[in-house]
Design a protein around this motif. Structure first.
Motif: not given
Length: 56
Positions: A3-7
């Motif tokens: 899972v990639v989170m936004s800044d």
């Protein structure tokens, strides 16, 4: 699957995890409060050196 989170999500989670206000997070990370707000609102990216501080 990773899972990639936004800044924005990264900064919000960091502050919540440590119980910090935007002002406190700014002082701890060497940024301004307005920069923290812009990151959380998706208007700016996290600087690479700050990502290292948050993850470290």
């Amino acid at each position: 699957m990773q899972v990639v989170m936004s800044d924005s999500e990264v900064m919000k989670r960091y502050r919540k995890k440590h119980g910090l206000t935007q002002e406190q997070a700014a002082k701890k990370l060497g940024l301004t409060r307005s920069m923290i707000a812009m990151i959380e609102n998706g208007q700016r990216y996290l600087p690479a050196n700050i990502v290292t501080k948050i993850q470290g």
